[in-house]
Motif scaffolding. Structure first.
Motif, PDB file in Angstrom:
ATOM      1  N   ALA A  20       0.855  -1.183   0.000  1.00  0.00           N
ATOM      2  CA  ALA A  20       0.000   0.000   0.000  1.00  0.00           C
ATOM      3  C   ALA A  20       0.892   1.234   0.000  1.00  0.00           C
ATOM      4  CB  ALA A  20      -0.905   0.002   1.223  1.00  0.00           C
ATOM      5  N   PRO A  21       0.547   2.281  -0.746  1.00  0.00           N
ATOM      6  CA  PRO A  21       1.439   3.429  -0.885  1.00  0.00           C
ATOM      7  C   PRO A  21       1.602   4.290   0.364  1.00  0.00           C
ATOM      8  CG  PRO A  21      -0.612   3.780  -2.077  1.00  0.00           C
ATOM      9  CD  PRO A  21      -0.633   2.362  -1.621  1.00  0.00           C
ATOM     10  N   SER A  22       0.999   3.890   1.468  1.00  0.00           N
ATOM     11  CA  SER A  22       1.214   4.590   2.743  1.00  0.00           C
ATOM     12  C   SER A  22       2.407   4.034   3.507  1.00  0.00           C
ATOM     13  CB  SER A  22      -0.044   4.504   3.610  1.00  0.00           C
ATOM     14  OG  SER A  22      -0.493   3.178   3.703  1.00  0.00           O
ATOM     15  N   LYS A 176       0.410   7.213  -6.569  1.00  0.00           N
ATOM     16  CA  LYS A 176       0.989   6.917  -5.257  1.00  0.00           C
ATOM     17  C   LYS A 176       0.350   7.786  -4.170  1.00  0.00           C
ATOM     18  CE  LYS A 176       5.527   5.979  -7.359  1.00  0.00           C
ATOM     19  NZ  LYS A 176       5.864   4.615  -7.009  1.00  0.00           N
ATOM     20  N   ILE A 177      -0.309   8.877  -4.535  1.00  0.00           N
ATOM     21  CA  ILE A 177      -0.920   9.744  -3.528  1.00  0.00           C
ATOM     22  C   ILE A 177      -2.329   9.276  -3.151  1.00  0.00           C
ATOM     23  CG2 ILE A 177       0.423  11.714  -4.300  1.00  0.00           C
ATOM     24  CD1 ILE A 177      -2.195  12.883  -5.447  1.00  0.00           C
ATOM     25  N   TYR A 178      -2.736   8.123  -3.627  1.00  0.00           N
ATOM     26  CA  TYR A 178      -4.058   7.580  -3.302  1.00  0.00           C
ATOM     27  C   TYR A 178      -4.348   7.542  -1.798  1.00  0.00           C
ATOM     28  CZ  TYR A 178      -7.339   5.731  -6.777  1.00  0.00           C
ATOM     29  OH  TYR A 178      -8.341   5.592  -7.713  1.00  0.00           O
ATOM     30  N   ARG A 250       2.622  13.002   7.985  1.00  0.00           N
ATOM     31  CA  ARG A 250       2.404  11.801   7.174  1.00  0.00           C
ATOM     32  C   ARG A 250       2.154  12.175   5.711  1.00  0.00           C
ATOM     33  NH1 ARG A 250      -1.458   7.901  10.961  1.00  0.00           N
ATOM     34  NH2 ARG A 250      -0.788   8.742  12.970  1.00  0.00           N
ATOM     35  N   LYS A 251       1.337  13.204   5.511  1.00  0.00           N
ATOM     36  CA  LYS A 251       1.049  13.660   4.145  1.00  0.00           C
ATOM     37  C   LYS A 251       2.325  14.120   3.452  1.00  0.00           C
ATOM     38  CE  LYS A 251      -1.826  16.930   1.554  1.00  0.00           C
ATOM     39  NZ  LYS A 251      -2.863  17.995   1.663  1.00  0.00           N
ATOM     40  N   GLY A 252       3.162  14.854   4.176  1.00  0.00           N
ATOM     41  CA  GLY A 252       4.422  15.318   3.604  1.00  0.00           C
ATOM     42  C   GLY A 252       5.328  14.171   3.202  1.00  0.00           C
ATOM     43  N   ILE A 253       5.353  13.116   4.018  1.00  0.00           N
ATOM     44  CA  ILE A 253       6.164  11.937   3.707  1.00  0.00           C
ATOM     45  C   ILE A 253       5.699  11.302   2.400  1.00  0.00           C
ATOM     46  CG2 ILE A 253       6.687   9.562   4.427  1.00  0.00           C
ATOM     47  CD1 ILE A 253       6.628  10.617   7.346  1.00  0.00           C
ATOM     48  N   ILE A 254       4.387  11.165   2.240  1.00  0.00           N
ATOM     49  CA  ILE A 254       3.837  10.542   1.035  1.00  0.00           C
ATOM     50  C   ILE A 254       4.094  11.396  -0.200  1.00  0.00           C
ATOM     51  CG2 ILE A 254       1.733   9.737  -0.115  1.00  0.00           C
ATOM     52  CD1 ILE A 254       2.780   7.984   2.221  1.00  0.00           C
TER      53      ILE A 254
END
Length: 285
Positions: A20-22, A176-178, A250-254
């Motif tokens: 999973a892209p997270s 990947k930002i899903y 977390r958003k910044g990491i993704i």
């Protein structure tokens, strides 16, 4: 399935890991690829191509059903279950398309029917709610928390895998930002199918219920609801190890991972439509 049985499945079969892209919230890229290969996976890939095909199926469905008063995104099994149990009169508005997990599994199994598909997820609902319905395609789900436990059991340490590992993928995609709230709506090019202000992106139980109640009350201006159960989207999943990270971190990491890996990992390779020939991406809710 116990952790021990999952380890046995990986070690005693030809298995592919679907990440999973997270995952970058918990594990370093590209080290995680080498760690999973050392664990016993024959291939390690992402869901980017599966997500791309979900986007394609969404756009086609909306074009083919232009007069539907509401479309509700359906990749989140918790949202789907909530609507089925608490808002059964709205089930008909769930977009009848599989999730990226199932989409990718169908694509992969068509070419590799004897391989075991193991999805690595930040979400317990993927394991307990969705995967059992698609057992012909998903052989097991390992949460990110379980994966950390497995690595500890097997003495697999991140610092020992510093090579430039690459995914066994056949697509370079910005899907990947899903896992970030709004990832589906922002990558599926459905914006052109709606007027400005008709798409709602929201997450969290309270916000989801308000959106659904507003539609039922006839006070909603929205025609497309991009809904994810966890705060911030799948990056807020309960099976993520680093729960102390705030959602913005977390958003910044993704976003950083999306940018860097899309540029370097797959070069000029792109997914091709022939990989999906004959595959049914529809779902019934």
């Amino acid at each position: 399935m116990t952790i021990e049985k999952k380890i046995d499945l990986i070690k005693n079969n030809e298995a592919v890991a679907f990440l999973a892209p997270s995952f970058p919230i918990d594990f370093k890229y590209p080290n995680i690829i080498g760690m999973l290969e050392h664990l016993g996976f024959k291939e390690v890939t992402e869901l980017t191509f599966g997500a791309r095909m979900v986007n394609w199926a969404y756009a086609n469905y909306i074009k083919e059903n232009p007069n539907q008063p509401l479309y509700i995104a359906s990749p989140c099994p918790t949202v789907v279950a909530m609507i089925q149990t608490q808002y059964p009169d709205l089930v008909k508005y769930l977009v009848p398309v599989v999730s990226p997990m199932v989409s990718m599994a169908k694509i992969y199994k068509q070419k590799n029917p004897n391989r075991k598909v193991v999805f690595i997820s930040p979400c317990w609902a993927k394991e307990n709610v969705e995967a059992p319905k698609w057992k012909d395609y998903i052989d097991a789900v390992i949460t990110l928390k379980d994966l950390k436990t497995i690595f500890e059991k097997e003495a697999i340490k991140e610092e020992n895998f510093n090579k430039n590992y690459k995914f066994d993928s056949f697509i370079r995609e910005y899907t990947k930002i899903y896992p970030v709230s709004g990832g589906l709506a922002s990558t599926s090019h459905i914006q052109s199918l709606f007027k400005e202000g008709e798409i709602l992106i929201t997450d969290g139980v309270a916000n989801i219920k308000k959106a659904l109640e507003d539609f039922k009350a006839g006070t909603s201006k929205y025609k497309f609801l991009d809904l994810l159960n966890c705060d911030g989207g799948c990056i807020g999943g309960p099976a993520i190890n680093n729960q102390f990270y705030p959602i913005e971190k977390r958003k910044g990491i993704i976003l950083e991972y999306t940018k860097s890996s899309s540029e370097s990992n797959l070069g000029k390779r792109h997914g091709k439509i022939e990989h999906t020939e004959g595959i049914d991406f529809s779902a019934k809710y």
